[in-house]
Design a protein around this motif. Structure first.
Motif, mmCIF file in Angstrom:
data_model
loop_
_atom_site.group_PDB
_atom_site.id
_atom_site.type_symbol
_atom_site.label_atom_id
_atom_site.label_comp_id
_atom_site.label_asym_id
_atom_site.label_seq_id
_atom_site.Cartn_x
_atom_site.Cartn_y
_atom_site.Cartn_z
ATOM 1 N N LEU A 32 0.806 -1.223 0.000
ATOM 2 C CA LEU A 32 0.000 0.000 0.000
ATOM 3 C C LEU A 32 0.841 1.277 0.000
ATOM 4 C CD1 LEU A 32 -2.789 -1.120 2.504
ATOM 5 C CD2 LEU A 32 -2.900 -1.031 0.000
ATOM 6 N N LYS A 33 2.151 1.132 -0.212
ATOM 7 C CA LYS A 33 3.057 2.297 -0.242
ATOM 8 C C LYS A 33 2.919 3.126 1.035
ATOM 9 C CE LYS A 33 4.482 1.377 -4.413
ATOM 10 N NZ LYS A 33 5.650 0.539 -4.466
ATOM 11 N N GLY B 285 8.136 9.271 4.437
ATOM 12 C CA GLY B 285 7.064 8.315 4.217
ATOM 13 C C GLY B 285 6.919 8.036 2.739
ATOM 14 N N ASP B 286 6.384 6.893 2.420
ATOM 15 C CA ASP B 286 6.130 6.531 1.031
ATOM 16 C C ASP B 286 4.912 7.300 0.529
ATOM 17 O OD1 ASP B 286 6.395 5.252 -1.416
ATOM 18 O OD2 ASP B 286 6.482 3.238 -0.556
ATOM 19 N N GLN C 183 0.281 10.980 0.791
ATOM 20 C CA GLN C 183 -0.929 11.507 0.170
ATOM 21 C C GLN C 183 -2.057 11.671 1.182
ATOM 22 O OE1 GLN C 183 -1.691 8.662 -2.937
ATOM 23 N NE2 GLN C 183 -0.173 9.558 -4.311
ATOM 24 N N GLN C 184 -1.940 11.057 2.343
ATOM 25 C CA GLN C 184 -2.997 11.079 3.344
ATOM 26 C C GLN C 184 -2.775 12.109 4.454
ATOM 27 O OE1 GLN C 184 -5.821 9.326 3.056
ATOM 28 N NE2 GLN C 184 -5.100 8.421 1.157
ATOM 29 N N VAL C 185 -1.549 12.218 4.916
ATOM 30 C CA VAL C 185 -1.287 13.114 6.049
ATOM 31 C C VAL C 185 -1.213 14.565 5.585
ATOM 32 C CG1 VAL C 185 -0.117 11.360 7.431
ATOM 33 C CG2 VAL C 185 1.231 12.823 5.913
ATOM 34 N N ARG D 44 -4.803 5.458 11.390
ATOM 35 C CA ARG D 44 -5.949 6.254 10.941
ATOM 36 C C ARG D 44 -6.245 6.022 9.457
ATOM 37 N NH1 ARG D 44 -5.773 12.746 10.599
ATOM 38 N NH2 ARG D 44 -7.782 13.044 9.593
ATOM 39 N N PHE D 45 -5.214 6.001 8.638
ATOM 40 C CA PHE D 45 -5.405 5.907 7.192
ATOM 41 C C PHE D 45 -5.241 4.492 6.631
ATOM 42 C CE2 PHE D 45 -4.061 10.368 7.844
ATOM 43 C CZ PHE D 45 -5.220 10.976 7.396
#
Length: 144
Positions: free
Chosen positions: A58-59, A77-78, A83-85, A123-124
């Protein structure tokens, strides 16, 4: 490399295991005495690739790189987690860790950083029933 006692290493690895137990994400810690590249970020990127962190399904790998004698560290981070944080997340995490490092509390700072990264990963990327630990939880000691 005798930077951490056995008890300190156990505490750090335990923090990684606990954080990863709640997420499909992967967290690794790399420790060098001196920065193993032209910059701390380049060293972190080098180890990220060397340790296969870019190959997680999931990278969502996170690498903390620490050069103890140079008093420098980086967190990367990958793309999946990045892309989420929020854009300032890694800087906020570094600030939390640095507050402990400045007081000579290296292990506590690392544990706080691992826990903070783990919370966002959970969380993600919550742990699924079929989740497998894709990477070792141990500390990787570099050659520098």
């Amino acid at each position: 490399m005798e930077i951490f006692s056995t008890a300190d290493q156990d505490r750090i690895v335990q923090a990684i295991s606990v954080a990863e137990g709640k997420t499909s994400g992967e967290i690794r810690l790399v420790v060098d005495r001196k920065v193993a590249a032209t910059s701390v970020t380049e060293a972190a990127i080098h180890y990220f690739r060397k340790l296969g962190m870019h190959k997680t399904r999931l990278k969502n790998g996170v690498l903390i790189y620490l050069a103890t004698e140079d008093h420098e560290f980086a967190i990367i981070g990958d793309q999946g987690i990045n892309q989420q944080v929020e854009s300032h997340f890694w800087d906020d995490t570094k600030e939390q860790m640095a507050a402990f490092f400045k007081n000579g509390e290296l292990v506590e700072g690392l544990v706080v950083g691992i826990e903070h990264a783990g919370e966002q990963l959970q969380r993600f990327f919550p742990r699924g029933l079929d989740d497998v630990n894709e990477l070792p939880d141990d500390i990787h000691f570099g050659k520098n």
